[in-house]
Motif scaffolding. Structure first.
Motif, PDB file in Angstrom:
ATOM      1  N   LEU A 189     -75.641 -48.903 -19.653  1.00 49.15           N
ATOM      2  CA  LEU A 189     -75.110 -47.536 -19.649  1.00 49.15           C
ATOM      3  C   LEU A 189     -76.215 -46.525 -19.954  1.00 49.15           C
ATOM      4  O   LEU A 189     -76.307 -45.475 -19.317  1.00 49.15           O
ATOM      5  N   ILE A 190     -77.068 -46.858 -20.917  1.00 51.15           N
ATOM      6  CA  ILE A 190     -78.196 -45.985 -21.249  1.00 51.15           C
ATOM      7  C   ILE A 190     -79.140 -45.856 -20.060  1.00 51.15           C
ATOM      8  O   ILE A 190     -79.616 -44.763 -19.727  1.00 51.15           O
ATOM      9  N   ALA A 191     -79.407 -46.978 -19.397  1.00 49.51           N
ATOM     10  CA  ALA A 191     -80.308 -46.958 -18.246  1.00 49.51           C
ATOM     11  C   ALA A 191     -79.749 -46.102 -17.117  1.00 49.51           C
ATOM     12  O   ALA A 191     -80.481 -45.328 -16.483  1.00 49.51           O
ATOM     13  N   LYS A 192     -78.446 -46.206 -16.860  1.00 45.63           N
ATOM     14  CA  LYS A 192     -77.840 -45.401 -15.797  1.00 45.63           C
ATOM     15  C   LYS A 192     -77.887 -43.915 -16.116  1.00 45.63           C
ATOM     16  O   LYS A 192     -78.105 -43.081 -15.228  1.00 45.63           O
ATOM     17  N   SER A 193     -77.683 -43.578 -17.387  1.00 41.26           N
ATOM     18  CA  SER A 193     -77.670 -42.157 -17.752  1.00 41.26           C
ATOM     19  C   SER A 193     -79.036 -41.514 -17.605  1.00 41.26           C
ATOM     20  O   SER A 193     -79.138 -40.294 -17.467  1.00 41.26           O
ATOM     21  N   MET A 194     -80.097 -42.322 -17.616  1.00 43.96           N
ATOM     22  CA  MET A 194     -81.459 -41.790 -17.555  1.00 43.96           C
ATOM     23  C   MET A 194     -82.131 -42.035 -16.213  1.00 43.96           C
ATOM     24  O   MET A 194     -83.294 -41.671 -16.034  1.00 43.96           O
ATOM     25  N   SER A 195     -81.441 -42.665 -15.270  1.00 42.51           N
ATOM     26  CA  SER A 195     -82.053 -43.016 -13.989  1.00 42.51           C
ATOM     27  C   SER A 195     -81.840 -41.927 -12.948  1.00 42.51           C
ATOM     28  O   SER A 195     -80.911 -41.112 -13.053  1.00 42.51           O
ATOM     29  N   SER A 196     -82.672 -41.955 -11.922  1.00 50.07           N
ATOM     30  CA  SER A 196     -82.592 -40.968 -10.856  1.00 50.07           C
ATOM     31  C   SER A 196     -81.394 -41.230  -9.954  1.00 50.07           C
ATOM     32  O   SER A 196     -80.791 -42.309  -9.978  1.00 50.07           O
ATOM     33  N   GLU A 197     -81.074 -40.253  -9.146  1.00 52.08           N
ATOM     34  CA  GLU A 197     -79.933 -40.349  -8.250  1.00 52.08           C
ATOM     35  C   GLU A 197     -80.082 -41.509  -7.274  1.00 52.08           C
ATOM     36  O   GLU A 197     -79.143 -42.285  -7.058  1.00 52.08           O
ATOM     37  N   GLU A 198     -81.284 -41.650  -6.677  1.00 53.26           N
ATOM     38  CA  GLU A 198     -81.501 -42.699  -5.682  1.00 53.26           C
ATOM     39  C   GLU A 198     -81.328 -44.085  -6.290  1.00 53.26           C
ATOM     40  O   GLU A 198     -80.739 -44.980  -5.669  1.00 53.26           O
ATOM     41  N   ALA A 199     -81.831 -44.286  -7.506  1.00 53.59           N
ATOM     42  CA  ALA A 199     -81.753 -45.603  -8.143  1.00 53.59           C
ATOM     43  C   ALA A 199     -80.321 -45.975  -8.482  1.00 53.59           C
ATOM     44  O   ALA A 199     -79.902 -47.126  -8.317  1.00 53.59           O
ATOM     45  N   VAL A 200     -79.538 -45.010  -8.947  1.00 53.67           N
ATOM     46  CA  VAL A 200     -78.144 -45.295  -9.314  1.00 53.67           C
ATOM     47  C   VAL A 200     -77.319 -45.595  -8.079  1.00 53.67           C
ATOM     48  O   VAL A 200     -76.523 -46.548  -8.043  1.00 53.67           O
ATOM     49  N   ILE A 201     -77.496 -44.783  -7.024  1.00 52.21           N
ATOM     50  CA  ILE A 201     -76.714 -44.975  -5.801  1.00 52.21           C
ATOM     51  C   ILE A 201     -77.047 -46.311  -5.136  1.00 52.21           C
ATOM     52  O   ILE A 201     -76.158 -47.014  -4.644  1.00 52.21           O
ATOM     53  N   SER A 202     -78.333 -46.674  -5.133  1.00 54.01           N
ATOM     54  CA  SER A 202     -78.745 -47.922  -4.487  1.00 54.01           C
ATOM     55  C   SER A 202     -78.438 -49.155  -5.317  1.00 54.01           C
ATOM     56  O   SER A 202     -78.587 -50.279  -4.838  1.00 54.01           O
ATOM     57  N   GLY A 203     -78.012 -48.971  -6.572  1.00 52.60           N
ATOM     58  CA  GLY A 203     -77.667 -50.100  -7.426  1.00 52.60           C
ATOM     59  C   GLY A 203     -78.857 -50.842  -7.977  1.00 52.60           C
ATOM     60  O   GLY A 203     -78.758 -52.035  -8.302  1.00 52.60           O
ATOM     61  N   ASN A 204     -79.985 -50.177  -8.099  1.00 45.70           N
ATOM     62  CA  ASN A 204     -81.201 -50.818  -8.595  1.00 45.70           C
ATOM     63  C   ASN A 204     -81.370 -50.709 -10.104  1.00 45.70           C
ATOM     64  O   ASN A 204     -82.379 -51.167 -10.633  1.00 45.70           O
ATOM     65  N   VAL A 205     -80.425 -50.095 -10.774  1.00 52.10           N
ATOM     66  CA  VAL A 205     -80.551 -49.906 -12.226  1.00 52.10           C
ATOM     67  C   VAL A 205     -79.980 -51.114 -12.952  1.00 52.10           C
ATOM     68  O   VAL A 205     -78.817 -51.479 -12.748  1.00 52.10           O
ATOM     69  N   GLY A 206     -80.802 -51.744 -13.767  1.00 51.59           N
ATOM     70  CA  GLY A 206     -80.358 -52.880 -14.564  1.00 51.59           C
ATOM     71  C   GLY A 206     -80.361 -52.527 -16.029  1.00 51.59           C
ATOM     72  O   GLY A 206     -79.536 -51.736 -16.508  1.00 51.59           O
ATOM     73  N   LEU A 207     -81.310 -53.098 -16.774  1.00 46.31           N
ATOM     74  CA  LEU A 207     -81.402 -52.829 -18.207  1.00 46.31           C
ATOM     75  C   LEU A 207     -82.428 -51.750 -18.525  1.00 46.31           C
ATOM     76  O   LEU A 207     -82.478 -51.270 -19.656  1.00 46.31           O
ATOM     77  N   LEU A 208     -83.255 -51.394 -17.533  1.00 49.76           N
ATOM     78  CA  LEU A 208     -84.271 -50.368 -17.737  1.00 49.76           C
ATOM     79  C   LEU A 208     -84.028 -49.224 -16.765  1.00 49.76           C
ATOM     80  O   LEU A 208     -83.656 -49.447 -15.608  1.00 49.76           O
ATOM     81  N   PRO A 209     -84.234 -47.980 -17.215  1.00 50.61           N
ATOM     82  CA  PRO A 209     -84.031 -46.836 -16.308  1.00 50.61           C
ATOM     83  C   PRO A 209     -85.080 -46.796 -15.205  1.00 50.61           C
ATOM     84  O   PRO A 209     -86.223 -47.202 -15.408  1.00 50.61           O
ATOM     85  N   VAL A 210     -84.674 -46.319 -14.058  1.00 43.33           N
ATOM     86  CA  VAL A 210     -85.561 -46.185 -12.903  1.00 43.33           C
ATOM     87  C   VAL A 210     -85.646 -44.711 -12.535  1.00 43.33           C
ATOM     88  O   VAL A 210     -84.632 -44.074 -12.257  1.00 43.33           O
ATOM     89  N   ILE A 245     -86.982 -41.976 -14.535  1.00 44.20           N
ATOM     90  CA  ILE A 245     -86.385 -41.380 -15.731  1.00 44.20           C
ATOM     91  C   ILE A 245     -86.183 -39.875 -15.565  1.00 44.20           C
ATOM     92  O   ILE A 245     -87.061 -39.152 -15.115  1.00 44.20           O
ATOM     93  N   GLN A 246     -85.000 -39.422 -15.924  1.00 46.64           N
ATOM     94  CA  GLN A 246     -84.648 -38.002 -15.949  1.00 46.64           C
ATOM     95  C   GLN A 246     -83.620 -37.769 -17.047  1.00 46.64           C
ATOM     96  O   GLN A 246     -82.889 -38.666 -17.432  1.00 46.64           O
ATOM     97  N   PHE A 247     -83.579 -36.542 -17.568  1.00 49.17           N
ATOM     98  CA  PHE A 247     -82.659 -36.192 -18.652  1.00 49.17           C
ATOM     99  C   PHE A 247     -81.753 -35.023 -18.268  1.00 49.17           C
ATOM    100  O   PHE A 247     -81.134 -34.403 -19.134  1.00 49.17           O
ATOM    101  N   GLU A 248     -81.677 -34.751 -16.969  1.00 51.41           N
ATOM    102  CA  GLU A 248     -80.858 -33.636 -16.508  1.00 51.41           C
ATOM    103  C   GLU A 248     -79.364 -33.880 -16.767  1.00 51.41           C
ATOM    104  O   GLU A 248     -78.607 -32.933 -16.975  1.00 51.41           O
ATOM    105  N   THR A 249     -78.956 -35.147 -16.739  1.00 58.03           N
ATOM    106  CA  THR A 249     -77.536 -35.434 -16.963  1.00 58.03           C
ATOM    107  C   THR A 249     -77.110 -35.056 -18.377  1.00 58.03           C
ATOM    108  O   THR A 249     -76.029 -34.505 -18.583  1.00 58.03           O
ATOM    109  N   TYR A 250     -77.968 -35.349 -19.357  1.00 60.28           N
ATOM    110  CA  TYR A 250     -77.643 -34.986 -20.736  1.00 60.28           C
ATOM    111  C   TYR A 250     -77.593 -33.459 -20.889  1.00 60.28           C
ATOM    112  O   TYR A 250     -76.718 -32.923 -21.591  1.00 60.28           O
TER     113      TYR A 250
END
Length: 293
Positions: A36-57, A59-64
């Motif tokens: 969940l932490i990794a998804k909240s800090m990952s970029s749009e492309e990484a989340v949509i493509s499903g490449n986010v596991g335990l580490l953020p891909v 990194i961005q903080f715009e969602t927070y």
């Protein structure tokens, strides 16, 4: 000198098995939170493509930043904080005032009173009669409807009662010889000695009020009174387009999934910060208050 106690091969295997088992169970509970932490800090492309596991891909903080600027989130956070503080304080006070006299054997009709309390743990009037009662009391769409029906929790009251019963009677007798009344004995003698169970029950109440969304879902329709958990529930079940409809610029480098993850983490953080301060009382309070029945 006596030789050290030898540990058998079977005991060593059992210890190794226990360590491995609890490490696996601990990881099982932590991994979803880390994801969940990794998804909240990952970029749009990484989340949509499903490449986010335990580490953020990426990194961005715009969602927070987006979530913390959301007026609905801030309003819900304010409601949850007020609900938790007021509800926990009043519930702990009334539950303690109920448990103290019921811990005294000399109380007339004590068994019948306890039976009436326990009866409410097994049976209730039902959801519809309860809603009609709240409506007739003009509590619907008020903050009071979220904590007034839960002022005295019978299970928590029984734990406090059992704890009081475990304290020596000589303390109360000595205080009465010095002219102290029941209220003074409770405040100045019983409560300081009952700090572990009080901290434990306070944590129970705080977590319950903070996590409760069902009562708000039933009784609250005013958006300004919705607590944080109801906000999260509506956030998760709503359609993807609803998240960013009020902020076109927020669509850059953000997804509904990352906003959901950020909101959940920010909603979980306050109660996680409270727990370490009460942890040392937690086990002792529950065990001592649950020994006698």
């Amino acid at each position: 000198m006596k030789s050290a106690v030898k540990i058998s091969w079977g005991e060593r295997c059992f210890a190794v098995f226990n360590y491995c088992f609890f490490i696996i169970m601990g990881c099982t509970t932590l991994l979803p939170f880390v994801n969940l932490i990794a998804k909240s800090m990952s970029s749009e492309e990484a989340v949509i493509s499903g490449n986010v596991g335990l580490l953020p891909v990426g990194i961005q903080f715009e969602t927070y930043k987006y979530v913390l600027q959301d007026s609905m989130f801030l309003s819900s956070l304010k409601t949850s904080v007020l609900l938790t503080i007021i509800g926990t304080t009043l519930s702990l006070t009334l539950t303690t005032l109920t448990a103290y006299p019921l811990s005294k054997v000399r109380l007339r009709g004590r068994k019948w009173i306890l039976l009436m309390f326990v009866f409410t743990m097994l049976f209730s009037g039902g959801l519809i009669p309860t809603y009609l009662l709240m409506q007739n009391l003009n509590l619907v769409n008020t903050l009071g409807v979220l904590f007034l029906p839960a002022m005295v929790n019978v299970f928590n009251m029984l734990i406090i009662k059992n704890y009081f019963e475990g304290l020596p009677d000589s303390l109360e007798e000595s205080a009465k010889l010095d002219g102290a009344g029941n209220i003074r004995i409770l405040i100045h003698i019983m409560l300081p000695l009952s700090l572990p169970v009080m901290a434990t029950i306070a944590l129970f109440f705080a977590v319950a009020f903070w996590n409760d969304f069902f009562a708000a879902m039933i009784y609250i329709t005013n958006p300004e009174l919705k607590p944080l958990q109801l906000y999260l529930k509506e956030l998760i079940v709503s359609s993807s387009g609803d998240f960013l409809k009020n902020n076109v610029d927020a669509a850059i480098n953000m997804t509904p999934q990352s906003i959901q993850a950020s909101s959940i983490l920010l909603a979980t953080l306050p109660i996680l910060l409270v727990y370490p301060f009460l942890q040392k009382y937690f086990v002792k309070g529950v065990l001592v208050g649950s020994v006698k029945g």
